[in-house]
Write an enzyme that holds these catalytic residues in place. Sequence first.
Site, short mmCIF file in Angstrom:
data_model
loop_
_atom_site.label_atom_id
_atom_site.label_comp_id
_atom_site.label_asym_id
_atom_site.label_seq_id
_atom_site.Cartn_x
_atom_site.Cartn_y
_atom_site.Cartn_z
N GLY A 44 0.86 -1.10 -0.01
CA GLY A 44 -0.02 0.13 0.01
C GLY A 44 0.89 1.16 -0.17
O GLY A 44 2.19 1.28 -0.01
N LEU A 45 0.14 2.28 -0.25
CA LEU A 45 1.27 3.66 -0.14
C LEU A 45 1.72 3.91 1.28
O LEU A 45 1.44 3.50 2.16
CB LEU A 45 -0.10 4.75 -0.57
CG LEU A 45 -0.54 4.85 -1.83
CD1 LEU A 45 -1.59 5.76 -2.04
CD2 LEU A 45 0.43 4.99 -2.91
N ALA A 48 -0.27 4.51 4.58
CA ALA A 48 -1.84 3.83 4.64
C ALA A 48 -1.75 2.92 6.09
O ALA A 48 -2.89 2.70 6.15
CB ALA A 48 -1.71 2.72 3.50
N GLY A 49 -0.68 2.65 6.65
CA GLY A 49 -0.74 1.86 7.62
C GLY A 49 -0.33 0.36 7.62
O GLY A 49 -0.51 -0.30 8.58
N LYS A 50 0.47 0.25 6.73
CA LYS A 50 1.12 -1.22 6.63
C LYS A 50 1.90 -1.90 7.88
O LYS A 50 1.42 -2.63 8.46
CB LYS A 50 1.92 -1.33 5.27
CG LYS A 50 1.37 -0.97 4.18
CD LYS A 50 2.55 -1.17 2.89
CE LYS A 50 3.47 0.13 3.02
NZ LYS A 50 3.05 1.43 3.09
N SER A 118 6.05 -1.83 -2.23
CA SER A 118 6.02 -2.91 -3.38
C SER A 118 5.14 -2.24 -4.39
O SER A 118 3.94 -3.21 -4.43
CB SER A 118 5.92 -4.25 -2.90
OG SER A 118 4.82 -4.44 -1.93
#
Length: 210
Positions: A44-45, A48-50, A118
Amino acid sequence: MSNSVVTTAAIEKDDNVIWHQHNVTKAERAQLKSQQPVVLWFTGLSGAGKSTVAGALETELVNQGYHTYLLDGDNVRHGLCRDLGFSQQDRRENIRRVGELTKLMADAGLIVLSAFISPHRAERALVRELLPQGEFLEVFVDASLAVCESRDPKGLYKKARAGEIPNFTGIDSEYEQPEKPEIHLKADEHSVAELVEQCLSVLRAQGVIG
């Protein structure tokens, strides 16, 4: 050193390097841990909260007695990928190395959580191909660019908008959203606790955890 020399050396090395199968198997390592190995690939961007969701999920899994390891984009650049920059070629190599590392960790019987932007589908697909069917779960941490930019926990979007960070994903470099992720987290609509429970539900349904 020229490209031709590097290529020849790589070929010669490949011809002489043979995978050694050890006595203890992947299945035995997983059985010892009472779990099924899996790689959860959080994409995710930036913002985003990854890492937040992956970290909260790992905490819950460990609290339940499972064996895990969390790989974070920034952390691997302090060691494994410290020699890489942020060109397109280096970013691809970064993901390739991490993919190979997750494969080894899954072979150890672990539940591996990898949090990386990624941005390209092809790179994520290459990691998926390293693992057996069903052992790679793509987790799309979906938050709009506006939400991510408003959070900007590291101040990266501000620097990118000012031209201080070239090729920044979401600003002047494309992010290719997953087309069919195993887990789709609407990160700007739900709490971290709700997103963690969504992940746990999928892991239970697939028999990774009890």
